[in-house]
Structure formats: C-alpha cells, structure tokens
Scaffold this motif. Structure first.
Motif, short mmCIF file in Angstrom:
data_model
loop_
_atom_site.label_atom_id
_atom_site.label_comp_id
_atom_site.label_asym_id
_atom_site.label_seq_id
_atom_site.Cartn_x
_atom_site.Cartn_y
_atom_site.Cartn_z
N PRO A 22 46.46 45.31 46.28
CA PRO A 22 45.92 43.82 46.50
C PRO A 22 46.76 42.90 47.02
CG PRO A 22 46.47 44.40 44.38
CD PRO A 22 46.93 45.44 45.06
N LEU A 24 45.27 39.29 47.55
CA LEU A 24 44.56 38.36 47.02
C LEU A 24 43.25 38.54 46.43
CD1 LEU A 24 43.46 35.64 49.40
CD2 LEU A 24 44.39 37.90 49.99
N ALA A 25 42.30 37.90 45.46
CA ALA A 25 41.05 38.14 44.90
C ALA A 25 40.71 36.81 44.76
CB ALA A 25 41.05 39.26 43.88
N VAL A 36 38.15 41.14 47.06
CA VAL A 36 39.59 41.34 47.18
C VAL A 36 40.13 41.85 48.60
CG1 VAL A 36 41.21 42.80 45.91
CG2 VAL A 36 39.25 42.40 44.91
N HIS A 194 50.43 35.75 46.62
CA HIS A 194 49.45 35.90 45.55
C HIS A 194 49.27 37.37 45.00
CE1 HIS A 194 47.89 31.79 46.23
NE2 HIS A 194 47.84 32.14 47.47
N SER A 195 50.23 38.08 45.24
CA SER A 195 49.81 39.43 44.88
C SER A 195 50.26 39.70 43.65
CB SER A 195 50.94 40.40 45.77
OG SER A 195 52.29 40.07 45.68
N THR A 198 47.21 38.42 41.70
CA THR A 198 46.12 39.21 42.03
C THR A 198 46.08 40.69 41.20
OG1 THR A 198 45.99 38.64 43.94
CG2 THR A 198 44.71 40.56 43.75
N ARG A 199 47.14 41.24 40.89
CA ARG A 199 47.23 42.43 40.24
C ARG A 199 46.90 42.27 38.70
NH1 ARG A 199 50.45 46.48 42.73
NH2 ARG A 199 51.07 47.33 40.95
#
Length: 529
Positions: A22, A24-25, A36, A194-195, A198-199
């Motif tokens: 992922p 970003l979400a 996502v 943003h990883s 996001t995780r």
C-alpha cells in the motif's frame, strides 16, 4: 476432457490483498468506503524478466469499511499519488504518475464511478498528478508536476496548482480536461511518503473487522507434496510450508524473499534461492550476500547454505545441485557450479547470463537444461537449448528459435516424454507485438509438434500427462491439449470475484492445480474431469 478449474481453497488470504504494497488510503465517512492505492510489484526478478512486458502492478482498490469486502479494483499504468472521494457523488478522484527516467513526468487523473465501476482518464495529455482535493461539489484542486525537467533542475520539487470546475463531475468524459485549464506557475511542492501510516491504517481497519492484515506479495514458486503439504517462496519469505489443514506450518524469513524452490534429491528437504538486489545505503549501493539454503520440509530448519560467491539460478534435473551464475557483468565465460554431497565440481561453460534471454526453468526435468549462445561476446545471440549429461558434459540439442531470423527470449518450460514445452516472446524493436508471445512443443530432436500464440507473455506453466497449463501476466489461465496444442479451456483468474494474476503454477501429486499469485495468495484449484 477437463473443464475450467474451481478455486476450492485459498492459502495466505487476507483483507486488502488485491492492492499489494500500500502507498496511501483514504476513508469516506459518508459512504463508509475505503480507497487504497498500492503496487503488486514487477513480475520479474534477476533470474528471469520476460513476463514483465505489458504488465503493470499498480492498483486502486475500493472496499466496504465495515466488512472490508472489495467493491472495485482498477489497474493503473502509474503509481497512485493521491485519492479523494467526491463530497456528494459516488465518484473517486485518483492522481497518478511518475518520472519516466528521461525527462518527462507522466500520469493520469482517473475518475472512478463507484456505482458502475467505470473509469475515466480525464486529462487530454499525460501529466503526473501529485495531489487531488475536492474544494466543493464542482471544484477539484489539482497539483501537477512540471511536464518535464528540461533545463529545470528544481522540477522534482515543484508543482503547478490548478482548480478545475465542472457542473457535473459525473458527466466528465475521456480526455476532457485540456492543457489550458491546467496552466499555472510553478511553486515548491512536497511529495510526502504515506506508506507507513497507510500500513498502520490498514492493520487497524482489519483488526476492527476481526481480521488480520499481513501484506503478503508475489508467490514466486509453489510446490505440492505427496502428503498434501504445500511449499511456497514469496516476497520476504525464503520458503514456507502449509499443512493439509490450511494452517501455515513454518516459514523462513528473508530480507528480499525466495524466488525458486527445487526439491532436493533426498526427498526430505528443499533448496530455496533468494533474490538479491542492490540497495542504497547512504551514498553507496550495497548488495547482500547470495542466499541459497537447503531446508528440512518437516520442520523448516535450515540444514545448509551454499556460498557460490555470486548470485545464481537453480537448474533443475538430476541428482546434483546445479547453479548457473548470474554475474552478467563478467567478461569471462561462466561455468555451471555442480554440487555433490561432499564436493563442488566446475561444470561446463555456458556463457554469460541475462534475465531476458537465458531464463529457462524446466519443470519435471529428467536432466538439467540450459540456454546457451553461440557467440562468447554476445551470448544472447544464436541461443540453443542444451542438456547437461551425467558426466557433466554439455550437449546442444536444437536452436531455441525454430525460425532462424527471429530472436526469442527465454521463459518457463516443462518436459513431457521426449519433448520440451516452453513459453517465451519474440523480440521486436518496438516491444512485444500482437501474437508475439508463444508456447511451443518441440521434440528433443528439434521437430516442432505444435505452437500456440497469444499477445501476453507467460508467467508460469506446468503439465500433467495430457494437459499443459499456462498462466499469463494478463490474468488469464489457459489449458492446452498436450498432444496437439488446442485450447481445452481458457479463464480469467479470480479470487472471490476479484481479478488476480498467477506468478507460479504446479500440478500437485493429488491432481489439483496449485497457483501462486502476485498478491501473495496460494490457490488450490480442482480440475474436474
């Protein structure tokens, strides 16, 4: 006569599997949906690269927030940079893009209609869209990267901010936003990562739904055992074992992950080969030492580790453990490395190796097979299929290309009787052409028995006594009659209705088909007869 397989069990499943790693979400409280953006990764490694043509692993997934069921899954040619739900309409704006490595910043503004799943690419010309934000029901704020970095050393830190208005964004058609609406002066623009957050968000959403998010990706190898266990190699895992109950028995972790599994001659262990890529450490690039380990199947214990000195591919067939060096930068002719129980023997010269030309993993091989060139300085030229004899000598069997004027790249293969069935692509200066991917069956004397052509390269293949199973990077799975090459069945691979792509295949001893997917899952498929 076989029929289309049925997925009867999924190993390694979990929420958000479809989007890979992922980036970003965003959550929409009004519709209670989650969008996502992620990346499944490439379908090549240092040992083989043919299957990456016409492939993109970038995905946008839209899920129900409460049950985490997927609603839409969209492929993107570019990484996802930004996501924004429309304040009123069932519409998701997606900014995508990347630097092409030359001078241009390319990408798209995608509008995903959440009621129908239709996707509109709204920009007239490719532009990397760094940010999307709805200012109102009619106004969309965009931050776009410069068109290129020609004579602009600050282009990678800049953006152009424009506000585009439409009375009804649901009615916007393809390529409807022209360059004149996007004209704006360049300003400093950050590109945050943003990883990590996001995780954490995906893990929290999964936990709230009573599930667990694992972030599994790319099952590169899968093997079925006589007792019903399943072995696999995937990103971050050198090898793992699944019990017939569906529980994971053990896993051996690795910084990159396993790419090959070859059952050892003792019948109780398996050789696993890890990927090794250069990574930046400060101002320098470093590559970890090769890792090729023999692992006990019962307990997952690492029994021994080979130290070939260079990264290598495992060659199947025969009682010896055979490695082919991947040191493509060396000017010296490479030799196979042949390991017996108590010694290492230099094998025959096979020339240098590259991932596009020389990948030739042969399943069910009765003896080792390799691709070798006829020109020491250009080993990709004039390739032959060759076999390694019991005495360690190399015997050329027949040219890899049965059409002399065509250059063919290597690919997966399987031995059937006194013949080889193998897949690959035909080289063309403008990239893979329609019909440029093939599967062919050739007798060991070089006679072509049949060929099957398609538009997408194969990622994996295997066979039983009468059927050849071929997976393509398009997501297709095809069964060919082993005798004449005719299509027995053709299907688009899905898990729970969501499309996926097979990266590895194996016909299990029990007769079912095992499929390792790009999104980290292992499918057990029944072959009804």
């Amino acid at each position: 006569m076989t029929s289309v397989p049925i997925v009867r069990r999924v190993l390694g499943d979990g929420p958000f599997a479809e989007i890979g790693e992922p980036a970003l979400a965003v959550i929409d409280d009004r519709s209670r949906m989650v969008a996502v953006g992620g990346d499944l990764g490439a379908v090549q490694w240092n040992g083989t690269g043919t299957a990456d043509s016409r492939w993109t692993g970038h995905r946008i997934g839209v899920y129900e927030r409460d049950a985490l069921r997927w609603r839409h899954l969209v492929r993107s040619w570019y990484p996802v940079r930004s996501l924004a739900f429309h304040p009123v309409l069932p519409l998701l704006a997606v900014g995508t893009g990347r630097y092409d490595g030359g001078c241009s910043f390319e990408g798209e503004l995608l509008l995903i209609h959440l009621d129908s799943g239709n996707v509109v690419s709204a920009l007239q010309h490719p532009r990397e869209v760094l940010s999307v934000e709805w200012r109102s029901e009619t106004a969309l704020r965009l931050v776009l990267a410069p068109c290129d970095d020609w004579e602009n050393p600050h282009a990678h830190e800049q953006g152009h901010t424009a506000v585009v208005t439409r009375a009804d964004w649901g009615a916007v058609e393809q390529r409807a936003i022209g360059a004149e609406e996007l004209a704006a002066p360049a300003e400093p623009a950050g590109q945050p990562d943003h990883s990590a957050e996001t995780r954490r968000l995906l893990a929290d959403l999964a936990d709230a739904a009573g599930q667990q998010w694992s972030g599994r990706r790319r099952v590169w190898a899968v093997e079925g055992m006589e007792d019903g266990r399943v072995l696999a190699a995937l990103d971050g895992v050198l090898a793992e074992s699944w019990l017939p109950s569906g529980d994971r028995q053990w896993a051996v972790e690795d910084e990159e992950g396993g790419r090959q599994l070859v059952l050892a001659s003792d019948g109780t262990s398996v050789w696993a080969n890890a990927e090794r890529r250069s990574r930046r450490k400060g101002r320098h690039w470093e590559t970890s030492a090769p890792r090729l380990a023999r692992i006990a199947i019962d307990a997952g214990q690492v029994l021994e580790t080979l130290s070939p000195g260079v990264c290598a591919v495992l060659i199947t067939g025969g009682q010896r453990t055979i490695l082919r060096p991947m040191d493509g930068g060396s000017k010296r002719p490479a030799r196979l490395m042949m390991y017996d129980l108590d010694s290492t023997v230099d094998g025959p010269e096979v020339g240098r190796y590259d991932l596009f030309n020389h990948g030739f993993a042969v399943r069910s091989a009765s003896r080792p097979y390799v691709l070798v060139g006829t020109d020491l300085d250009k080993p990709h030229k004039g390739k032959w299929i060759a076999a390694v004899g019991a005495d360690g000598t190399l015997r050329r069997l027949f040219p890899h290309s049965w059409v002399p004027q065509e250059h063919r790249f290597g690919g997966p293969a399987v031995e059937i009787g006194q013949s080889l069935v193998y897949a690959g692509t035909v080289h063309h200066g403008h990239g893979l052409q329609p019909g440029g991917a093939y599967v062919v069956r050739q007798s060991l004397n070089g006679a072509v028995q049949w060929q099957y052509r398609t538009d997408h390269p194969a990622t994996a293949l295997d066979a039983d006594e009468d059927t050849v199973y071929v997976a393509y990077n398009s997501g297709a799975l095809t069964a060919l009659d082993a005798g004449n090459g005719s299509v027995r069945w053709h299907t688009e691979l899905e898990v729970g209705g969501a499309p996926t792509t097979a990266l590895s295949l194996a016909v299990a001893p029990q007769g079912h088909l095992l499929v390792g997917t790009v999104d980290g899952r292992i499918l057990e498929c029944s072959l009804r007869r």
